[in-house]
Design a protein around this motif. Structure first.
Motif, PDB file in Angstrom:
ATOM      1  N   VAL A   1      46.095  29.868  49.317  1.00 16.79           N
ATOM      2  CA  VAL A   1      45.211  30.666  48.463  1.00 16.79           C
ATOM      3  C   VAL A   1      45.964  31.091  47.207  1.00 16.79           C
ATOM      4  CG1 VAL A   1      45.701  32.919  49.520  1.00 16.79           C
ATOM      5  CG2 VAL A   1      43.502  32.527  48.440  1.00 16.79           C
ATOM      6  N   GLN A   2      45.267  31.018  46.086  1.00 13.44           N
ATOM      7  CA  GLN A   2      45.778  31.548  44.824  1.00 13.44           C
ATOM      8  C   GLN A   2      44.738  32.506  44.270  1.00 13.44           C
ATOM      9  OE1 GLN A   2      46.776  28.422  42.101  1.00 13.44           O
ATOM     10  NE2 GLN A   2      48.622  27.866  43.211  1.00 13.44           N
ATOM     11  N   LEU A   3      45.212  33.573  43.650  1.00 12.44           N
ATOM     12  CA  LEU A   3      44.337  34.569  43.050  1.00 12.44           C
ATOM     13  C   LEU A   3      44.539  34.544  41.541  1.00 12.44           C
ATOM     14  CD1 LEU A   3      42.286  36.815  43.561  1.00 12.44           C
ATOM     15  CD2 LEU A   3      44.204  38.410  43.765  1.00 12.44           C
ATOM     16  N   LYS A   4      43.458  34.373  40.819  1.00 15.13           N
ATOM     17  CA  LYS A   4      43.498  34.253  39.361  1.00 15.13           C
ATOM     18  C   LYS A   4      42.857  35.482  38.718  1.00 15.13           C
ATOM     19  CE  LYS A   4      44.193  29.803  40.210  1.00 15.13           C
ATOM     20  NZ  LYS A   4      45.378  29.091  40.034  1.00 15.13           N
ATOM     21  N   ASP A   5      43.416  35.906  37.601  1.00 15.40           N
ATOM     22  CA  ASP A   5      42.836  36.959  36.775  1.00 15.40           C
ATOM     23  C   ASP A   5      42.025  36.267  35.687  1.00 15.40           C
ATOM     24  OD1 ASP A   5      42.194  38.987  35.028  1.00 15.40           O
ATOM     25  OD2 ASP A   5      44.237  39.751  34.845  1.00 15.40           O
ATOM     26  N   LEU A   6      40.712  36.345  35.761  1.00 18.53           N
ATOM     27  CA  LEU A   6      39.860  35.627  34.822  1.00 18.53           C
ATOM     28  C   LEU A   6      39.794  36.282  33.454  1.00 18.53           C
ATOM     29  CD1 LEU A   6      36.939  34.590  37.182  1.00 18.53           C
ATOM     30  CD2 LEU A   6      38.908  33.240  36.423  1.00 18.53           C
TER      31      LEU A   6
END
Length: 162
Positions: free
Chosen positions: A44-49
């Protein structure tokens, strides 16, 4: 809404890798969790949009494979299914406090898919048990404080800013 207007928006290629699956968007639309292939293991990767770039996850490295990410309203909580040995279990990472909350399901049931409520107080879990599919609703109100839109307690505003 892209579906209503016929417009779609593609994130820059530097933000989203080519091979991605199982997208989960935070309720406020500021964070995106995706599963990507990292050295042959689903991660899993979490991105700041809004600001661009990847956000650090403290408790998920080394516990691959990951599947079925789900985010709370502001992205404070990330729920994901992880593998520990030959068991799959649910892990919820609280990005504000830095704590991890592993959840084992009763009676040896295996989690298959998750859906975290926007406030983080409930978790719907699709399970498999001896070939039968079930959906269980877990009450997390004694474990997690609410992640509510517009007025969440923040100790690190830059990380969770909507």
């Amino acid at each position: 809404m892209a579906g209503c207007t016929g417009r779609t928006q593609r994130a820059p290629s530097s933000l989203l890798p080519e091979q991605q699956q199982e997208p989960a968007l935070s309720g406020d639309g500021s964070k995106l969790a995706v599963i990507v292939d990292q050295r042959g293991r689903p991660t899993v990767q979490l991105k700041d949009l809004r600001g661009g770039g990847r956000l650090q996850l403290r408790h998920l490295n080394g516990q691959q494979p990951h599947s079925s990410p789900s985010l709370s309203w502001n992205g404070r909580y990330l729920a994901v299914i992880i593998q520990r040995g030959n068991r799959r279990l649910v892990l919820i990472e609280d990005r504000l406090s830095g704590r991890a909350h592993p959840l084992r399901l009763p009676s040896g049931r295996t989690p298959v898919r998750l859906s975290l409520s926007p406030d983080g107080r409930q978790l719907a879990v699709q399970t498999a048990d001896r070939g039968r599919w079930q959906v269980e609703l877990l009450d997390l109100s004694g474990l997690l404080e609410p992640d509510r839109r517009g007025g969440l307690r923040r100790s690190n505003p830059a990380e969770l800013q909507p």
